[in-house]
Design a protein around this motif. Structure first.
Motif, mmCIF file in Angstrom:
data_model
loop_
_atom_site.group_PDB
_atom_site.id
_atom_site.type_symbol
_atom_site.label_atom_id
_atom_site.label_comp_id
_atom_site.label_asym_id
_atom_site.label_seq_id
_atom_site.Cartn_x
_atom_site.Cartn_y
_atom_site.Cartn_z
ATOM 1 N N ASP A 120 -63.163 -98.726 43.892
ATOM 2 C CA ASP A 120 -62.005 -99.297 44.723
ATOM 3 C C ASP A 120 -61.730 -100.627 45.513
ATOM 4 O OD1 ASP A 120 -63.708 -98.450 46.761
ATOM 5 O OD2 ASP A 120 -62.543 -96.601 47.108
ATOM 6 N N GLU A 160 -59.022 -86.611 51.880
ATOM 7 C CA GLU A 160 -58.155 -87.707 52.469
ATOM 8 C C GLU A 160 -59.118 -88.998 51.999
ATOM 9 O OE1 GLU A 160 -55.463 -87.806 53.590
ATOM 10 O OE2 GLU A 160 -55.247 -85.443 53.296
ATOM 11 N N PRO A 161 -58.381 -90.095 51.511
ATOM 12 C CA PRO A 161 -59.054 -91.541 51.344
ATOM 13 C C PRO A 161 -60.046 -91.818 52.569
ATOM 14 C CG PRO A 161 -56.542 -91.608 50.905
ATOM 15 C CD PRO A 161 -56.863 -90.124 51.517
ATOM 16 N N ARG A 193 -63.935 -92.397 52.135
ATOM 17 C CA ARG A 193 -64.560 -93.571 52.614
ATOM 18 C C ARG A 193 -65.907 -93.360 53.532
ATOM 19 N NH1 ARG A 193 -64.931 -97.466 56.389
ATOM 20 N NH2 ARG A 193 -63.874 -96.277 57.782
#
Length: 377
Positions: A124, A254-255, A259
């Motif tokens: 990503d 959740e993004p 991360r």
């Protein structure tokens, strides 16, 4: 003279014994339990699926005994099983660790989630480094070493990389809730809840901390909970329970949480912390720090000193691309600088004496100082 046989006298008939001893199914199951109950908890055993019964259960030969078990869907006769005995009371309970045959064992949900995060994150474009938007110092003129060092320490400490250890410190009373709330995980949780729910969440956290302090081993309770949650319903009674965790879908992450988790995984995998940000506004900086294994040691019986390596990279206005690697072994310092041009290298070398004086005054003598161009030995 032979004795007269009195045919009119009634005599009790002789007792008859069966040609073979009849064993009830209950006795057979008790014999299976007796044999398996002699196995120590935690021992790994090999089993073989001998037969499938009409009610959906299976006969498994394990430890010179044949036990009736409920196995995962798709199991076939002849499959080999790796089993670990995890409980004897109230029933024998095995954990299925591996299955070779028609229904091979697979990774746990946690392992699959970790693998998914490790595989997907590099695609990503997100750098595997802690990033900070706020510059370390407001302007080049305010470049004080102590201020920069404190800013870097705060940037790493509050980055979320060490959230779990900080949570443990909070539970043990060595870290405040206010400090914990400054980290990304706490802020992410708060942003997903309405204001009215945040106070309730704080109460829940305090209650959770109290429960953690009182939590014991609880191994037997855990076995019962796993059995109730994961054991499939068998069509008939079984001789032993088998826990074969299913393969549920991966949970949604959740993004931002994904991360942070990926950063933690990369830190554990590479044993290195990376930071990216700005030294001052418009001045990018990269920083890496890691603890190296001590090489050799002191006198016999003396503990080996920790060795830390720190590398910084800048794009300076006059010197251009500069990187510095600082190796700290005990109280001794080794510095190696690399520049993009020979003129920049010569300029840096001229300040080597001043650097040695400053480090010596700080109590960290400079053992070596080298300056090279990028790519040169």
């Amino acid at each position: 003279m032979l004795p007269r046989a009195d045919l009119n006298q009634t005599r009790p008939p002789a007792s008859l014994e069966a040609a073979t001893t009849l064993v009830s199914s209950t006795d057979a199951r008790l014999e299976v339990f007796r044999r398996l109950n002699q196995i120590a908890i935690g021992r790994e055993l090999q089993g073989t699926v001998d037969a499938m019964l009409d009610d959906g259960t299976y006969l498994v030969k394990v430890a010179d005994a044949t036990a009736r078990m409920a196995l995962p869907v798709g199991t076939k006769v002849g499959d080999n099983l790796s089993l670990v005995l995890i409980a004897k009371d109230p029933r024998l309970t095995f954990l299925l660790t591996q299955q070779q045959g028609s229904a091979p064992a697979s990774l746990s949900t946690t392992a699959r989630l970790v693998d998914h995060l490790l595989q997907s994150a590099p695609q990503d474009g997100t750098p595997a480094a802690v990033t900070t938007r706020t510059p370390l110092v407001p302007a080049p003129g305010a470049l004080e070493p102590k201020q920069v060092a404190a800013a870097l320490q705060n940037a790493l400490s509050g980055s979320g990389l060490f959230y779990e250890s900080h949570l443990h410190e909070w539970i043990s009373g060595t870290r405040t809730a206010a400090e914990l709330k400054q980290e990304p995980q706490s802020q992410l949780t708060a942003s997903l809840k309405p204001p009215a729910a945040q106070d309730a969440a704080n109460v829940d956290l305090a209650r959770l901390a109290a429960n953690f302090r009182e939590l014991g081993e609880g191994a037997q309770k855990l076995v019962h909970l796993i059995r109730e949650a994961q054991l499939p319903a068998a069509g008939g009674a079984t001789d032993a329970d088998l826990i074969a965790p299913p393969q549920p879908a991966l949970p949604t992450v959740e993004p931002e949480a994904a991360r942070i988790i990926n950063l933690q995984l990369n830190t554990l995998e590479n044993q290195m912390v990376r930071w990216q940000g700005q030294l001052w506004p418009g001045m990018p900086m990269e920083w890496e720090v890691q603890e190296d294994k001590p090489e050799g040691g002191g006198a016999q019986g003396d503990p080996q000193q920790s060795v830390w390596t720190s590398t910084v990279r800048f794009e300076l206005p006059h010197l251009g691309d500069v990187s510095a690697t600082i190796r700290l072994a005990g109280d001794r310092v080794h510095v190696q600088l690399s520049t993009g041009t020979e003129d920049a290298a010569s300029t840096v070398r001229a300040f080597g004496g001043l650097l040695a004086e400053r480090l010596d005054a700080a109590g960290a003598p400079l053992d070596s100082f080298t300056v090279n161009r990028h790519g040169s030995p």
